[in-house]
Design an enzyme around this catalytic site. Structure first.
Site, PDB file in Angstrom:
ATOM      1  N   GLY A 170       0.836  -1.204   0.000  1.00 13.26           N
ATOM      2  CA  GLY A 170       0.000   0.000   0.000  1.00 13.26           C
ATOM      3  C   GLY A 170       0.867   1.250   0.000  1.00 13.26           C
ATOM      4  O   GLY A 170       1.981   1.254  -0.543  1.00 13.26           O
ATOM      5  N   SER A 171       0.368   2.251   0.671  1.00 10.54           N
ATOM      6  CA  SER A 171       1.043   3.554   0.619  1.00 10.54           C
ATOM      7  C   SER A 171       2.377   3.577   1.342  1.00 10.54           C
ATOM      8  O   SER A 171       3.140   4.523   1.183  1.00 10.54           O
ATOM      9  CB  SER A 171       0.118   4.618   1.203  1.00 10.54           C
ATOM     10  OG  SER A 171      -1.066   4.677   0.436  1.00 10.54           O
ATOM     11  N   THR A 172       2.652   2.553   2.156  1.00  8.08           N
ATOM     12  CA  THR A 172       3.958   2.542   2.808  1.00  8.08           C
ATOM     13  C   THR A 172       5.065   2.371   1.765  1.00  8.08           C
ATOM     14  O   THR A 172       6.233   2.596   2.051  1.00  8.08           O
ATOM     15  CB  THR A 172       4.069   1.389   3.833  1.00  8.08           C
ATOM     16  OG1 THR A 172       3.878   0.144   3.154  1.00  8.08           O
ATOM     17  CG2 THR A 172       3.019   1.528   4.923  1.00  8.08           C
ATOM     18  N   PHE A 173       4.665   1.985   0.571  1.00  7.85           N
ATOM     19  CA  PHE A 173       5.626   1.750  -0.508  1.00  7.85           C
ATOM     20  C   PHE A 173       6.033   3.072  -1.178  1.00  7.85           C
ATOM     21  O   PHE A 173       6.943   3.108  -1.992  1.00  7.85           O
ATOM     22  CB  PHE A 173       4.971   0.820  -1.531  1.00  7.85           C
ATOM     23  CG  PHE A 173       5.932   0.105  -2.446  1.00  7.85           C
ATOM     24  CD1 PHE A 173       6.950  -0.693  -1.941  1.00  7.85           C
ATOM     25  CD2 PHE A 173       5.811   0.226  -3.831  1.00  7.85           C
ATOM     26  CE1 PHE A 173       7.813  -1.367  -2.791  1.00  7.85           C
ATOM     27  CE2 PHE A 173       6.680  -0.452  -4.692  1.00  7.85           C
ATOM     28  CZ  PHE A 173       7.678  -1.249  -4.160  1.00  7.85           C
TER      29      PHE A 173
END
Lengths: 641, 387
Positions: free
Chosen positions: A334-337
């Site tokens: 997700g957005s942690t990427f």
């Protein structure tokens, strides 16, 4: 004396002859006695010594597993055990029915025990019950001498004093099955095989089935020895000799890098949620907490778990307690990427960090439309604000600009797409997709549209919580290629660093600034979780949502998107990665709360509390084992402390 | 018998205490000493086994009874024994036949017969009564007939009839004992050397026939085992050879001075079956070593030698033969038992007098030496007027 008749003289003569003959016979016997007792004395002395002495295989005591401060995670407990020995019993059936008057043994169990006993070598004890209560033990111990074939003894049993806390890390030990024996005797010759079989058939012997217990089997096992016993002709033990040369050599203790207190805190913090958390020391790569919840109690496995109990664990697919979510679990990041995507774009030079991209809430590419999570759009964003607000449109754009191959390569340098060998068994590499991967996996070429999805950490890309923590640590330490490790002192696995080019510290500084923005600046998605509650230092992090399923356009249109409206199993996973303190990073963390929906709502508070606890109890302070050079050396000296 | 002379009256006039004082006390004290050694060894052999804890005490009590039998037997005037010789022989023979038809089995062989409340083994009585009968026979025949070969044939019959009955029980040990001690008496009676030689040759020649046609299976096995261990072949230690092998280990490991009282590992750990009965010598040899064990054997030689001297000093042929036969009976026990324990002859259940646990052999031994005592007291009585 009379001797006046002829018969008297004859009698006397004959009597002397007979006496002489008798004396000669006595002399012969004494000579024979001399031969046996004096001339052949040594031979018989040896035979006599061997006669009464029996060597019983004595299994070694397995080494303990300790946390970084020497707290026992796997140790021993003395437990009473009753077993039967076929060779010594007159009648097994009678013995067992007599025994069942003392302790409960169902008729089926009795039949099974008899079958087991017949299948084994006759001198091999078969355990009837291994966790005797004190009352049962003392009662049986008193009766044992009058029940030949019954063996009542205290034995060291593997115990896991912290129960569930380290279930997935430690794994568990169990009696060796045929499969285990096959594995344990790999590469052994016939004689060694027989010795291994004999050792592992001993009722006290266990073998590691998973986790560190299995990986470090040889380190922990020690060497079998013998008990030197004097026995009588019936095989009953009269006494035991103390012979240090024969004693088994206990296995070595093994230190893990984890902090048991932090681990316990983290597990408790999860409460009823299922999920995973990994806390790393950003300088050394030491894993301080390695949480997968819910877990099982490894103590249940030591003496064999019942198939019903095992089925409960195995069939719980929703919470999957047997599964090591932090190491074996892979999820779209997700957005942690987005830090990876941003840093990759900086390195590729496809975007200036100050360049602004306009987000109207959606992004058009070809004939398709990609949506930003914020329907109304973020408006004009640069790299910093795009990360802070987690703007999807910005990352569609930069992903498209650099292309999948560069993104994939950079991701791998950040630690994705490879399995970290920790010495726990298991572990998954996840997927960092590119054209080559897709052709191999799907037989199709890569479509450029897919790159956009990867840009926001969805689609084919999948990562483990451990990998996310490594990524976060590498950002926090500004590009040092630390590698995670969990075995502090013990059989450390070989370091495997396929990508040894460190990240650009300047790029990492930008990411750190953006992550600080997420938790500490207006517009940050995790503003509420930024304060560690320690009166000063804050944390820096990034939220994420890992899609469990694709949200259809129809659903989007009707507004059924979130929350209680959909079944728990279909809800998204909540992610959060962070480091703390923000100004002097020491700890990196990744948290996933399965089906927790929003990273900021479900995962960030958990991560915050764990980080705060780590700082409070100073989990990364010097361990009690001797420090050895870090295996994560790499080119930038990740082992420096 | 009418002509029994005034000589015998001299004896009956002697007071009871004079009689007791005249007993061969040196011999009797040596016997007591031997019995005490037996109780001590028995204690060592049995103290580890709670079930056998009472055996030494019982053995001591038995010896006390046996001692009474010895004195009683010795104090009965020799004349009475002479009168009783034939009737007791015939009575024992009747009992042996009774065993054949009404006896009960003990220890795998039919040896016992019930008389009132007690079970007795007529074969044991026969050892004493055969001696008496042979002594009485030669006493009479030698006065009527001066030598020759045929005189010995009835004696052989006297031995063979009971021996055959006992062999059928089966009791090989006692059968051998009867032939051995009876044979000694025939030898003392002057059997021609050429006949002796011929019998020896025939005996050796008939060994294979006996082995194949006379012995029972279990007896044959014992002989096989014996031959195997004698020739050094490896004996199946869990089988029949186990006992003799373990016995040899116990004896051999004793050395010069042994492992100390109650310290014999072999003996204390129950490695030797029957160690408190037939194999008691193994305990002695293991715990006290060669010096004491050969000393015990020498003590036996002295005891037997004194018995033989008493036989030689007696006036009447009955007395001489009776005492010599009694000594020969005990000597056979000792020689055969020791040879068996030392692995020189096959294992046939022959106990070691005064040392082995068991009442029967104790009583038999006491009766034999009692007879020797009676001969000692009646040594001057010629038992007839024709001397």
């Amino acid at each position: 004396m009379s001797g006046n008749r002829p018969i008297d003289a004859l009698f006397n003569r004959r009597a002397v002859i007979a006496a002489g003959g008798g004396a000669a016979l006595f002399g012969g016997l004494i000579a024979r006695l001399f031969q046996l007792q004096i001339m052949e004395h040594e031979r018989f002395e040896v035979a006599a010594a061997e006669n009464g002495v029996r060597l019983d295989l004595a299994p070694p005591q397995r080494g303990r597993i300790l946390d970084r401060f020497g707290r026992a995670l796997a140790a021993h407990r003395q437990a009473g055990r009753v077993s039967i020995v076929r060779e010594q019993a007159d009648d097994l059936t009678k013995l067992l029915s007599a025994l069942s008057e003392q302790i409960e043994i169902s008729p089926e169990r009795q039949a099974r025990l008899i079958r087991d006993a017949r299948r084994q070598a006759s001198f091999q004890p078969v355990t009837v019950k291994s966790e005797l209560s004190y009352e049962d033990f003392s009662r049986l111990a008193v009766r044992a001498p009058s029940m030949p074939g019954l063996q009542v003894e205290m034995a060291a049993t593997r115990s896991y004093p912290r129960g569930r806390d380290f279930a997935h890390v430690l794994g568990y030990v169990a009696k060796a099955s045929e499969t285990d024996l096959e594995r344990l005797s790999e590469g052994a010759n016939a004689q060694e095989r027989a010795a291994i079989r004999r050792l592992f058939k001993h009722p006290d012997m266990r073998t590691g089935r998973s986790g560190v217990e299995r990986f470090a089997e040889e380190w922990l096992r020690g060497e079998a020895g013998f008990r030197k016993l004097e026995t009588n002709a019936a095989g009953r033990i009269i006494r035991e000799f103390d012979d240090p040369t024969l004693a088994p050599r206990p296995g070595r203790d093994l230190y893990l890098t984890v902090d048991a207190e932090l681990q316990k805190f983290a597990i408790d913090r999860f409460g009823e949620e299922s999920g995973a958390a990994v806390v790393l020391d950003i300088e050394t790569g030491d894993i301080l907490a390695f949480v997968s919840t819910p877990a099982f109690d490894p103590n249940d496995f030591v003496n064999g778990i019942s198939s019903a109990d095992y089925a409960v664990l195995r069939d719980d697919v929703e919470y999957s307690p047997l599964y090591h979510k932090a190491y074996d679990g892979t999820y779209p990041p997700g957005s942690t990427f987005k830090m990876v995507v941003a840093a990759a774009a900086l390195e590729a030079g496809v975007i200036d960090p100050r360049e602004r991209v306009y987000c109207p809430g959606h992004y058009r590419f070809g004939n398709n439309t990609w949506h930003c999570w914020k329907k109304r759009g973020h408006g004009s964003v640069n790299m910093h604000s795009a990360i802070k607000g987690s703007c999807d449109v910005y990352f569609y754009e930069v992903a498209k600009r650099m292309g999948i191959e560069h993104l994939a390569d950079y991701s791998k340098r950040m630690g994705f797409g490879q399995r970290w060998e920790l010495g726990l068994m298991g572990g998954r590499s996840g997927v960092v997709p590119n054209d080559e991967w897709k052709r191999a996996a799907r037989g199709e070429p890569w479509y450029e549209g897919e790159t956009l999805n990867i840009g926001i950490g969805q689609g084919q890309v999948s990562t483990s919580p451990l990998q996310l923590a490594v990524m976060t640590a590498r950002i926090a330490n500004e590009g040092k290629l630390i590698t995670p490790r969990i075995i502090g002192e013990g059989p450390r696995p070989e370091a495997d660093i396929p990508f040894d080019e460190p990240m650009d510290p300047e790029h990492m500084q930008r990411m750190k600034a953006a992550m600080f923005g997420v938790t500490s600046e207006a517009g940050g998605t995790a503003l509420r979780s930024g304060d560690l509650g320690l009166g000063g230092p804050r944390l820096a992090g990034k939220t994420g949502t890992s899609q469990v399923r694709r949200i259809s356009a129809a659903e989007r249109a009707t507004g059924i998107l979130k929350g209680e409206d959909i079944d728990r199993r279909l809800r998204d996973h909540a992610l959060f990665v962070a480091y703390a303190p923000h100004d002097d990073p020491k700890y990196a963390i990744s948290v996933i709360v399965e089906h927790g929906e929003g990273g900021s709502k479900a995962a960030a508070p958990v991560a915050r509390d764990i980080l705060a606890e780590a700082l409070r109890i100073d989990s990364r302070r010097a361990p009690s084992y001797t420090q050895t050079a870090s295996i994560g050396g790499g080119t930038t000296g990740g082992g420096a402390r | 018998m009418v002509a029994l002379s005034s000589n015998s009256l001299d004896f009956s006039r002697k007071s009871f205490f004079t009689q007791v004082r005249s007993l061969p006390w040196g011999l009797i004290l040596m016997i007591c000493a031997m019995a005490m050694i037996g109780v001590a060894i028995l204690h060592s052999a049995t103290f580890t086994n709670p079930e056998e804890a009472g055996l030494p005490m019982r053995q001591a009590v038995r010896f006390a009874i046996a001692f009474g039998v010895l004195l009683f037997t010795a104090l009965i005037p020799l004349r009475w024994w002479f009168w009783a010789a034939w009737p007791s022989y015939l009575a024992t023979l009747v009992l042996l036949v009774a065993v054949e038809f009404f006896g009960f089995t003990g220890g795998g062989a039919q040896r016992w017969v019930q008389i009132g409340p007690i079970g007795v083994q007529p074969s044991e009585f026969m050892k004493v009564t055969l001696t008496l009968a042979l002594a009485a026979y030669y006493h009479k025949r030698w006065n009527d007939y001066s030598g020759g070969f045929l005189i010995h044939l009835p004696a052989l019959a006297l031995i063979a009839i009971p021996a055959a009955l006992i062999f059928r029980q089966p009791d090989f040990g006692t059968t051998l004992a009867l032939f051995a001690s009876g044979g000694i008496l025939i030898f003392l009676a002057g059997l021609w050397w050429r006949v002796i030689t011929a019998i020896a040759v025939a005996a050796v020649a008939s060994i294979p026939a006996i082995y194949f046609f006379v012995l029972q299976d279990y007896q044959r096995e014992r002989v096989d085992t014996y031959l195997a261990q004698l020739t050094g072949a490896s004996v199946n230690v869990m089988d029949d050879g186990y006992q003799i092998e373990q016995a040899k280990i116990a004896i051999g490991s004793g050395g010069w001075t042994g492992k100390g009282y109650m310290e014999g590992t072999q003996s204390q750990l129950d490695y030797i079956p029957e160690q408190h009965t037939d194999f008691i010598l193994t305990v002695l040899a293991e715990e006290f070593g060669f010096l004491v064990t050969s000393g015990v054997l020498l003590l036996w030689m002295v005891i037997l030698g004194l018995g033989l001297v008493i036989a030689l000093r007696a006036a009447s042929l009955f007395a001489r033969f009776a005492a010599a036969g009694a000594v020969a009976t005990v000597a056979f026990y000792i020689l055969f038992n020791v040879a068996m324990v030392l692995g020189l002859v096959p294992v046939v259940g022959v106990p070691l007098p005064l040392l082995s646990y068991g009442g029967t052999v104790m009583i038999t031994t006491a009766a034999c030496f009692g007879l020797v005592g009676a001969v000692h007291l009646g040594r001057k009585d010629p038992l007839n007027s024709r001397a």
